[in-house]
Design a protein around this motif. Structure first.
Motif, PDB file in Angstrom:
ATOM      1  N   THR A 149      -3.937   8.372  -0.968  1.00  0.00           N
ATOM      2  CA  THR A 149      -2.948   7.545  -0.482  1.00  0.00           C
ATOM      3  C   THR A 149      -3.391   5.881  -0.953  1.00  0.00           C
ATOM      4  O   THR A 149      -4.610   5.602  -0.565  1.00  0.00           O
ATOM      5  N   TRP A 150      -2.750   5.178  -1.927  1.00  0.00           N
ATOM      6  CA  TRP A 150      -3.285   4.203  -2.545  1.00  0.00           C
ATOM      7  C   TRP A 150      -2.344   3.034  -2.491  1.00  0.00           C
ATOM      8  O   TRP A 150      -1.072   3.494  -3.007  1.00  0.00           O
ATOM      9  N   THR A 151      -2.407   1.865  -2.243  1.00  0.00           N
ATOM     10  CA  THR A 151      -1.549   0.877  -2.510  1.00  0.00           C
ATOM     11  C   THR A 151      -1.967   0.207  -3.744  1.00  0.00           C
ATOM     12  O   THR A 151      -3.155  -0.653  -3.683  1.00  0.00           O
ATOM     13  N   PHE A 152      -1.366  -0.143  -4.863  1.00  0.00           N
ATOM     14  CA  PHE A 152      -1.617  -0.772  -6.039  1.00  0.00           C
ATOM     15  C   PHE A 152      -1.343  -2.226  -5.980  1.00  0.00           C
ATOM     16  O   PHE A 152      -0.128  -2.592  -5.451  1.00  0.00           O
ATOM     17  N   SER A 153      -2.360  -3.162  -6.307  1.00  0.00           N
ATOM     18  CA  SER A 153      -2.126  -4.483  -5.824  1.00  0.00           C
ATOM     19  C   SER A 153      -1.545  -5.365  -7.354  1.00  0.00           C
ATOM     20  O   SER A 153      -1.056  -6.289  -6.906  1.00  0.00           O
ATOM     21  N   LYS A 154      -1.786  -4.773  -8.336  1.00  0.00           N
ATOM     22  CA  LYS A 154      -1.631  -5.702  -9.518  1.00  0.00           C
ATOM     23  C   LYS A 154      -1.160  -4.854 -10.597  1.00  0.00           C
ATOM     24  O   LYS A 154      -1.622  -3.592 -10.985  1.00  0.00           O
TER      25      LYS A 154
END
Length: 180
Positions: A149-154
């Motif tokens: 699980t990953w939160t993409f920042s840009k």
């Protein structure tokens, strides 16, 4: 110099060369995002791994989105799902090559306990600092599944890839576009 001494020196040298990158990466952040917990995900994307392919071949996400990847290895070989840039994959491929040379990776699995190899060379387990534990990557054995699980920042262009020696070069890479 005896053969045992040469073997011991070679293992110490390799362990030292691998320990430095591992320690450097331990506190390293990723400019494209950060790991997250599955319950934070706003969307789940299923990825199937076959021998030398990903399905789907590309994934679109949005900056700020948290995505839970559920990865299924339907192939007969060990595979990896790794998020990063082409340059990051090139560097990680070198680490994976070292892991394979040390016997940590076989075509179908991963050796999780390197202490026996280190003991053969007179080293303790702490000296064998070889792990596959990057937060942007998972190894999946044949017939198994894993999650990342990953939160993409840009907004950026990334790849998801398998960096096991020869797999990326055989086409086991997909596009991951992060839109704003």
């Amino acid at each position: 110099m005896s053969l045992n001494s040469l073997f011991r020196a070679a293992l110490l040298s390799l362990a030292a060369s691998l320990a430095v990158p591992a320690l450097a990466d331990a506190g390293r952040g990723y400019d494209f995002g950060k790991p997250a917990k599955a319950e934070q995900a706003t969307r789940t994307v299923e990825i199937t791994l076959g021998d030398m392919y990903f399905e789907p071949k590309s994934v679109q996400v949005k900056a700020g989105e948290t995505v839970r990847f559920v990865i299924h290895n339907n192939g007969k070989l060990l595979h990896e799902f790794n998020l990063g840039s082409a340059a990051m994959h090139a560097e990680h491929q070198k680490e994976m090559q070292h892991m394979q040379e040390m016997g940590m990776l076989s075509p179908t699995g991963m050796q999780h306990d390197m202490s026996q190899m280190g003991q053969m060379a007179g080293m303790d387990h702490s000296q064998m600092n070889m792990k596959h534990d990057d937060p942007n990557s998972v190894l999946i054995e044949p017939g198994k599944s894993a999650e990342l699980t990953w939160t993409f920042s840009k907004a950026t262009g990334l790849e998801f890839a398998c960096n096991i020696p020869g797999h990326y070069q055989a086409g086991m890479v997909g596009k991951l576009n992060v839109d704003s």
